[in-house]
Design an enzyme around this catalytic site. Structure first.
Site, PDB file in Angstrom:
ATOM      1  N   TYR A  36      45.470 -25.551 -38.797  1.00  0.00           N
ATOM      2  CA  TYR A  36      45.235 -26.678 -39.694  1.00  0.00           C
ATOM      3  C   TYR A  36      46.361 -27.703 -39.644  1.00  0.00           C
ATOM      4  O   TYR A  36      46.351 -28.672 -40.408  1.00  0.00           O
ATOM      5  CB  TYR A  36      45.041 -26.180 -41.131  1.00  0.00           C
ATOM      6  CG  TYR A  36      43.863 -25.253 -41.283  1.00  0.00           C
ATOM      7  CD1 TYR A  36      42.798 -25.287 -40.380  1.00  0.00           C
ATOM      8  CD2 TYR A  36      43.804 -24.329 -42.316  1.00  0.00           C
ATOM      9  CE1 TYR A  36      41.725 -24.429 -40.510  1.00  0.00           C
ATOM     10  CE2 TYR A  36      42.723 -23.473 -42.451  1.00  0.00           C
ATOM     11  CZ  TYR A  36      41.693 -23.521 -41.543  1.00  0.00           C
ATOM     12  OH  TYR A  36      40.623 -22.665 -41.679  1.00  0.00           O
TER      13      TYR A  36
ATOM     14  N   HIS B  84      43.805 -15.356 -37.202  1.00  0.00           N
ATOM     15  CA  HIS B  84      42.849 -16.224 -37.880  1.00  0.00           C
ATOM     16  C   HIS B  84      41.395 -15.881 -37.561  1.00  0.00           C
ATOM     17  O   HIS B  84      40.514 -16.037 -38.417  1.00  0.00           O
ATOM     18  CB  HIS B  84      43.124 -17.676 -37.480  1.00  0.00           C
ATOM     19  CG  HIS B  84      42.658 -18.680 -38.474  1.00  0.00           C
ATOM     20  ND1 HIS B  84      43.286 -19.877 -38.676  1.00  0.00           N
ATOM     21  CD2 HIS B  84      41.618 -18.679 -39.345  1.00  0.00           C
ATOM     22  CE1 HIS B  84      42.660 -20.568 -39.613  1.00  0.00           C
ATOM     23  NE2 HIS B  84      41.638 -19.858 -40.033  1.00  0.00           N
TER      24      HIS B  84
END
Length: 293
Positions: free
Chosen positions: A61, A116
């Protein structure tokens, strides 16, 4: 705006560490990198000011520098914060990935480091090797706890075959319209705490579904909003919700989640009504249209 004077409780992880029962997600940088985004810094500092010490970010991100700046400027001792980040693009070089993340965060360790997604590797062997690297970095003191994100049962089974330490956490999309079938009890069986992202989906991305009326009725009963009912539905099932807002009023309102508990019947009814609709907001390409894993 009045601030609720509420300390956010924690739950124990299998490795002995403690994780706050609710936390804000550090905003994704819209530009994907480059210039520092002060809005993300300010939003994170606002969350900390309100008492949210659980800060959830991610390499993918592009928000670790902002997360680190907020940590440096927030005035809260490092040991009181619970800092999470995740590896995704660089999962095949985890030693370098964690060092890069720590450099951007300005920290010597994170409280929780997650893989992730299992989809970032090409084979079970690669996934097992990645988990072995996670175990090494924990032993090196670069993460107090290690875990995974977006893992279904089959993915967990792969790493548990060779793991010397199981994941402490599995962060997954979870809400009444995506109850993940048997994944929640399986995590509990293995001593893995579940974190929920997207917990407010029934009133945001999937608003207008069969739960609307019942959530409104419960919100009236408990003098809160449907948002807090959904967060409480997670907490009352020992699931740690990650919120997405960085607006001060909403974050303050979310603290009302800690002022009440749903009854077992209410939890069951939310689950029952929620099962009438299926909605998945993330990783849709990995699953079939009605795959509820």
């Amino acid at each position: 705006m009045s601030k609720l004077n509420i300390d956010i409780p924690s739950v124990k992880l299998s490795d002995g560490a403690s994780i706050p029962i609710v936390g804000p997600f550090v905003q994704r940088k819209s530009s994907g990198g480059g210039k520092l985004d002060q809005a993300i810094v300010d939003g994170t500092k606002t969350a900390v000011k309100l008492g949210y010490y659980h800060l959830d970010g991610a390499e993918a991100y592009s928000n670790e520098e902002e997360q680190g700046k907020a940590i440096k400027e927030c005035g809260i001792p490092r040991e009181k914060l619970f800092v999470t980040t995740k590896v995704m693009d660089n999962v095949k070089d985890i030693p370098n990935a964690i060092d890069n993340s720590l450099r951007k965060l300005g920290l010597s360790y994170v409280d929780l480091y997650l893989i992730h997604s299992p989809t970032t590797v090409n084979s079970n062997d690669e996934l097992q090797k990645a988990w072995a690297e996670m175990e090494k970095l924990k032993k090196a003191g670069k993460a107090k706890s290690i875990g995974v994100s977006n893992f279904i049962r089959e993915d967990l089974d792969v790493i548990l075959k060779t793991a010397t330490e199981p994941p402490a956490v599995n962060q997954i999309e979870f809400h009444p319209y995506l109850q993940r079938e048997n994944l929640i009890p399986y995590n509990k069986e293995k001593g893995i705490v579940v974190e929920a992202y997207g917990p407010l989906s029934p009133v945001t991305r999937a608003a207008g579904g069969p739960l609307d009326g019942y959530l409104d009725a419960l919100a009236t009963k408990y003098y809160v909003s449907p948002n807090e009912i959904l967060l409480r539905w997670c907490i009352d099932q020992d699931v740690v919700p990650i919120t997405t807002s960085h607006k001060e009023q909403r974050l303050s309102d979310y603290l009302r989640t800690l002022t009440f508990k749903l009854t077992p019947k209410e939890i069951e009814e939310i689950s029952k009504i929620g099962s009438q609709q299926h909605y998945r907001g993330f990783f849709k390409k990995r699953f079939g249209d009605d795959d509820r894993r």
